[in-house]
Design an enzyme around this catalytic site. Structure first.
Site, PDB file in Angstrom:
ATOM      1  N   HIS A  25       0.814  -1.226   0.000  1.00  0.00           N
ATOM      2  CA  HIS A  25       0.000   0.000   0.000  1.00  0.00           C
ATOM      3  C   HIS A  25       0.841   1.268   0.000  1.00  0.00           C
ATOM      4  CE1 HIS A  25      -4.037  -1.823   0.668  1.00  0.00           C
ATOM      5  NE2 HIS A  25      -3.274  -2.845   0.995  1.00  0.00           N
ATOM      6  N   ASP A  80       3.485   9.375  -0.887  1.00  0.00           N
ATOM      7  CA  ASP A  80       2.278   8.653  -0.491  1.00  0.00           C
ATOM      8  C   ASP A  80       2.050   7.532  -1.483  1.00  0.00           C
ATOM      9  OD1 ASP A  80      -0.007   8.183   1.034  1.00  0.00           O
ATOM     10  OD2 ASP A  80      -0.620  10.291   1.000  1.00  0.00           O
TER      11      ASP A  80
HETATM   12  C1  GDG Z   1      -2.173   3.934   3.272  1.00  0.00           C
HETATM   13  C2  GDG Z   1      -1.150   4.575   2.318  1.00  0.00           C
HETATM   14  C3  GDG Z   1      -2.846   4.459   0.492  1.00  0.00           C
HETATM   15  C4  GDG Z   1      -8.655  10.489   7.550  1.00  0.00           C
HETATM   16  N1  GDG Z   1      -9.076  11.244   8.580  1.00  0.00           N
HETATM   17  C5  GDG Z   1     -10.210  10.674   9.011  1.00  0.00           C
HETATM   18  C6  GDG Z   1     -10.482   9.561   8.221  1.00  0.00           C
HETATM   19  N2  GDG Z   1      -9.518   9.482   7.330  1.00  0.00           N
HETATM   20  C7  GDG Z   1      -9.502   8.467   6.259  1.00  0.00           C
HETATM   21  C8  GDG Z   1      -9.529   9.114   4.907  1.00  0.00           C
HETATM   22  C9  GDG Z   1      -8.967   7.991   4.030  1.00  0.00           C
HETATM   23  C10 GDG Z   1      -8.020   7.291   4.988  1.00  0.00           C
HETATM   24  O1  GDG Z   1      -8.330   7.695   6.311  1.00  0.00           O
HETATM   25  C11 GDG Z   1      -6.579   7.701   4.742  1.00  0.00           C
HETATM   26  O2  GDG Z   1      -6.147   7.078   3.566  1.00  0.00           O
HETATM   27  P1  GDG Z   1      -4.898   7.609   2.776  1.00  0.00           P
HETATM   28  O3  GDG Z   1      -4.852   6.867   1.499  1.00  0.00           O
HETATM   29  O4  GDG Z   1      -5.035   9.075   2.591  1.00  0.00           O
HETATM   30  O5  GDG Z   1      -3.619   7.369   3.686  1.00  0.00           O
HETATM   31  P2  GDG Z   1      -3.012   6.227   4.698  1.00  0.00           P
HETATM   32  O6  GDG Z   1      -3.799   6.115   5.932  1.00  0.00           O
HETATM   33  O7  GDG Z   1      -1.588   6.644   4.891  1.00  0.00           O
HETATM   34  O8  GDG Z   1      -3.111   4.835   3.877  1.00  0.00           O
HETATM   35  C12 GDG Z   1      -1.871   5.383   1.243  1.00  0.00           C
HETATM   36  C13 GDG Z   1      -3.747   3.712   1.459  1.00  0.00           C
HETATM   37  O9  GDG Z   1      -2.982   3.029   2.464  1.00  0.00           O
HETATM   38  C14 GDG Z   1      -4.616   2.670   0.734  1.00  0.00           C
HETATM   39  O10 GDG Z   1      -3.845   1.783  -0.010  1.00  0.00           O
HETATM   40  O11 GDG Z   1      -3.651   5.267  -0.354  1.00  0.00           O
HETATM   41  O12 GDG Z   1      -0.938   5.926   0.337  1.00  0.00           O
HETATM   42  O13 GDG Z   1      -0.252   5.428   3.048  1.00  0.00           O
HETATM   43  O14 GDG Z   1      -9.972   7.090   3.651  1.00  0.00           O
HETATM   44  O15 GDG Z   1     -10.849   9.495   4.606  1.00  0.00           O
HETATM   45  N3  GDG Z   1     -11.564   8.772   8.381  1.00  0.00           N
HETATM   46  C15 GDG Z   1     -12.426   9.103   9.380  1.00  0.00           C
HETATM   47  N4  GDG Z   1     -12.227  10.188  10.189  1.00  0.00           N
HETATM   48  C16 GDG Z   1     -11.132  10.991  10.034  1.00  0.00           C
HETATM   49  O16 GDG Z   1     -10.984  11.993  10.741  1.00  0.00           O
HETATM   50  N5  GDG Z   1     -13.521   8.350   9.584  1.00  0.00           N
END
Ligand code: GDG
Length: 459
Positions: free
Chosen positions: A154, A362
Site C-alpha cells: 500500500h 504517499d
Molecule cells: C495507506 C497509504 C494508500 C482520515 N481522517 C479521518 C479519516 N480518514 C480516512 C480518509 C482515508 C483514509 O483515512 C486515509 O487514507 P490515505 O490513502 O489518505 O492514507 P493512509 O492512511 O496513509 O493509507 C496510502 C492507502 O494506504 C490505501 O492503499 O492510499 O498511500 O499510506 O480514507 O478518509 N476517516 C475518518 N475520520 C477521520 O478523521 N472516519
C-alpha cells in the site's frame, strides 16, 4: 474456485473501523468468494497465546492472533513503523535501525506464517497486504505451501538507492520474492522494484514481463487502489454531511474554504502545507478575511518520537500563522487534531472550494479521490495534488504541485480560488470519471484476476 485468504495487520473484525477503502474492498472480495481474513486482533497481551481466535461474520471467517507487549514494541511500533515506514517514504533520516526490532519483526512473521499455514486448504489463494508482512509469503513456503500467493504493497516502493540504506533489505527482498504476484500502487513503484531487483539481485526481465530472481519467477504490476466512489457520493448528500457543512458554513459565512484531511504523519507534508497557506496570506492581502484553511489531522502512532515532534511543529506553525493574521472576526486556520465520522468529512469536502492534498510521498492517497467523489456536480471544487502522491499518476487533471515548493503551492491555491467555473467543471469531470471507473471494486477484481491467472505458482 478455492477460498480467498486475506492476511493484513489490521482487519475489519467487529469493533474495528470497517469504513476505510481497504476494509470495504477486502470485505466484498471475501463475501463474494468465501474465505478467511487473517491478522492481528488489535490486542496486546502479557504472554503469547499460541492460538487463533476464529469466528464468522456472515460469509467471512476471521482468524485473529494477539501480539505480546514485546512483539508489539519490536514488530509494530519498532521495525514496521520506525524503520520500514520512514525508509519506504524516503525518510532515512528518521529511520531507527535496530537489529533486535528486525528479529522481532521476522519472528512475528514466522509465528503468523505458522498460524496462517494451519488454516490453508489445497486450492486456497492467499493475498497478503502491506509492509508489516513482507516475510509472510516466505514463511508459508517454509511450511511447504505451494499454492498461489499474492502480495499488495500500500505504500511506495522507494528508489533502490534509498532502499539499500535498510540493513535488512536483501533479506526482505528474498522473502518477498516467494510471492507469485507483487502488486504496487503505481507504475513508478513497479519501475523502482524492478530496478532494485535487477541492480541488487541480478534479476532477469523475461519477455512476458515477469521477473526471474532468486531462482523464482514472479510478476510485478501496478494495481492503483480506488475508493467506493458511489458510497462517498451518497455520503456527501446524507443528513450528517449536510449538518456538518451547515455547522461550519454558518461560521465561515461566505469565505472560501480550503480543506486538508490527513492522518497526522510526516509523509503527508503538513508543515509545508501550513507554510504554503501562510505564504498565500503573506503575498495576497486581498485574501485576508476571505479564505479559511480547515485542516483535520487525527493523531496516529503517538508513541513514536517523530510523530510527537510533528505534532509540536504543527501546533507551533498554526499558532504563528493564526497569531500573525487573525482578526476579531476571522481565524485563517482551523486546525483540528482529531478524527470525524466519514459522513461529516464528505459534507466538509463538498463545502470546500479547494481540496489540498500535498504529501511528500504517499502510496496512493485516498483523500484525493474522496474529495473528488464528494463534490457537487453542479459546482465542483478544485483538487490540488502533490506530484509525489501515487494518485497523481492518474489524476493529472488536478493542479499538480511540488509540496516542497512553498511559493508554487501558494500560487496553486490562489489559482484554484480564482478558477473560472467552466474550468473547474471540466477538470472535475475528468477526475470524477476516473475515480468512478477505477474504483475499489475494479482494484480488487483486477488484482485477483491477475493472481488467478498465474499458472506457474512454483517453479
Ligand atoms: C495507506 C497509504 C494508500 C482520515 N481522517 C479521518 C479519516 N480518514 C480516512 C480518509 C482515508 C483514509 O483515512 C486515509 O487514507 P490515505 O490513502 O489518505 O492514507 P493512509 O492512511 O496513509 O493509507 C496510502 C492507502 O494506504 C490505501 O492503499 O492510499 O498511500 O499510506 O480514507 O478518509 N476517516 C475518518 N475520520 C477521520 O478523521 N472516519
Amino acid at each position: 474456485m478455492g477460498r480467498l485468504i486475506v492476511a493484513s495487520n489490521r482487519t475489519a473484525a467487529p469493533g474495528e473501523d470497517r469504513a476505510g477503502g481497504l476494509a470495504v474492498a477486502v470485505w466484498d472480495a471475501l463475501a463474494e468468494r468465501g474465505g478467511v481474513w487473517f491478522g492481528w486482533s488489535g490486542a496486546v497481551v502479557a504472554q503469547e497465546s499460541r492460538g487463533l481466535r476464529i469466528f464468522a461474520v456472515g460469509a467471512v471467517d476471521f482468524a485473529l492472533a494477539d501480539l505480546t507487549g514485546a512483539e508489539h514494541a519490536g514488530f509494530y511500533l519498532g521495525y514496521a513503523n520506525r524503520a520500514l515506514w520512514p525508509v519506504f517514504h524516503y525518510r532515512v533520516d528518521l529511520a531507527e535501525f535496530d537489529d533486535a526490532a528486525f528479529d522481532t519483526y521476522a519472528a512475528v512473521n514466522r509465528r503468523f506464517g505458522r498460524l496462517l499455514h494451519g488454516l490453508l486448504r489445497r486450492d486456497d489463494t492467499v493475498w497478503i497486504h502491506d509492509y508489516q508482512f513482507l516475510l509472510l509469503g516466505q514463511e508459508l513456503r517454509n511450511h511447504g505451501w505451494q499454492g498461489r500467493v499474492g502480495f499488495f504493497l500500500h505504500i511506495p516502493w522507494p528508489a533502490p538507492e534509498v532502499l539499500a540504506a535498510l540493513p535488512q533489505h536483501a533479506r526482505l527482498a528474498r522473502g518477498l520474492a516467494e510471492c507469485d504476484l507483487i502488486g504496487f500502487q503505481t507504475r513508478r513503484d513497479v519501475g523502482n522494484f524492478t530496478r532494485y531487483m535487477v541492480e541488487q539481485h541480478g534479476a532477469e526481465a523475461l519477455p512476458d514481463g515477469r521477473l526471474r530472481v532468486f531462482g523464482r519467477t514472479l510478476r510485478a504490476a501496478a494495481f492503483p487502489i480506488g475508493i467506493d466512489a458511489d458510497d462517498v457520493m451518497r455520503m456527501a448528500e446524507s443528513t450528517e454531511a449536510r449538518a456538518a457543512a451547515h455547522r461550519l458554513g454558518r461560521i465561515i459565512e461566505n469565505r472560501a474554504l480550503v480543506i486538508g484531511v490527513d492522518r497526522m504523519d510526516y509523509s503527508k507534508g503538513l508543515p509545508q502545507r501550513l507554510q504554503a497557506f501562510g505564504r498565500l496570506l503573506d503575498e495576497h492581502e486581498g485574501l485576508h478575511g476571505r479564505v479559511n484553511l480547515l485542516q483535520i489531522a487525527p493523531p496516529s502512532r503517538e508513541t513514536v518520537d517523530a510523530y510527537r515532534d510533528l505534532r509540536e511543529e504543527l501546533d507551533r506553525l498554526t499558532g504563528r500563522i493564526n497569531g500573525d493574521y487573525s482578526d476579531l472576526d476571522w481565524t485563517p486556520i482551523r486546525y483540528l487534531a482529531r478524527g470525524y465520522p466519514r459522513e461529516m468529512l464528505a459534507g466538509l469536502y463538498r463545502l470546500a472550494r479547494v481540496g489540498l492534498v500535498t504529501p511528500l510521498h504517499d502510496g496512493m492517497n485516498l483523500v484525493a479521490k474522496e474529495y473528488v467523489a464528494a463534490q457537487d456536480p453542479a459546482d465542483p471544487g478544485v483538487l490540488i495534488l502533490s506530484h509525489f502522491a501515487g494518485a497523481a499518476e492518474a489524476m493529472d487533471a488536478a493542479l499538480l504541485v511540488n509540496p516542497h515548493d512553498i511559493t508554487g503551492t501558494a500560487d496553486a491555491i490562489r489559482r484554484a480560488l480564482e478558477m473560472p467555473a467552466d474550468e473547474r467543471l471540466d477538470r472535475w469531470q475528468v477526475l470524477n470519471a476516473g475515480v468512478h471507473q477505477n474504483d475499489v471494486a475494479a482494484w480488487r477484481r483486477s488484482f485477483l484476476a491477475a493472481l488467478d491467472g498465474m499458472t506457474e505458482a512454483v517453479p
